[in-house]
Design a protein around this motif. Structure first.
Motif, short mmCIF file in Angstrom:
data_model
loop_
_atom_site.label_atom_id
_atom_site.label_comp_id
_atom_site.label_asym_id
_atom_site.label_seq_id
_atom_site.Cartn_x
_atom_site.Cartn_y
_atom_site.Cartn_z
N GLY A 1 27.55 14.09 40.63
CA GLY A 1 27.88 13.56 39.32
C GLY A 1 26.89 12.82 38.58
O GLY A 1 26.35 12.66 37.51
N TRP B 1 29.71 17.48 45.14
CA TRP B 1 28.65 18.49 44.57
C TRP B 1 29.47 19.46 43.31
O TRP B 1 30.40 19.70 43.95
N CYS B 2 28.71 19.64 42.62
CA CYS B 2 29.45 20.60 41.59
C CYS B 2 29.47 21.94 42.05
O CYS B 2 28.66 22.41 42.76
N CYS C 1 31.94 23.50 35.81
CA CYS C 1 31.66 22.01 36.11
C CYS C 1 33.06 21.51 36.75
O CYS C 1 34.15 20.95 36.31
N GLN C 2 32.87 21.37 38.22
CA GLN C 2 34.01 20.93 38.97
C GLN C 2 33.53 20.16 40.20
O GLN C 2 32.61 21.25 40.84
N LEU C 3 33.77 18.73 40.67
CA LEU C 3 33.18 18.43 41.73
C LEU C 3 33.96 18.76 42.90
O LEU C 3 35.09 18.50 42.85
N CYS D 1 22.91 24.05 34.97
CA CYS D 1 24.36 24.03 34.87
C CYS D 1 24.67 25.46 34.29
O CYS D 1 24.08 26.13 33.62
#
Length: 73
Positions: A30, A22-23, A14-16, A10
């Motif tokens: 997720g 996929w991030c 954080c955005q799919l 990480c």
């Protein structure tokens, strides 16, 4: 003594991605993000080996393979 498990990939972005799931920060799904704490070291290493390919695809630096069509931007 076994090696320490790898840390989370990480990077706090954080955005799919809607097309792949996929991030856009780390490349995980997720489910993979949620399961990270429960994964074995081997599972984490296997996933981490896949992430550069996913991230390259998200950024357009690598063409999609034959089983993964290029999405429209």
């Amino acid at each position: 003594m076994p090696p320490a498990p790898p840390p989370s990939p990480c990077i706090r972005i954080c955005q799919l991605d809607a097309a792949t799931g996929w991030c856009i920060g780390c490349g995980r799904t997720g489910d993979e993000i949620g399961d990270w704490i429960f994964m074995s070291t081997g599972q984490r290493l296997a996933l981490m080996a896949e992430l550069p390919r996913r991230l390259a695809r998200l950024t357009g630096e690598m063409p999609a393979g034959p089983d993964q069509p290029i999405r429209d931007s």
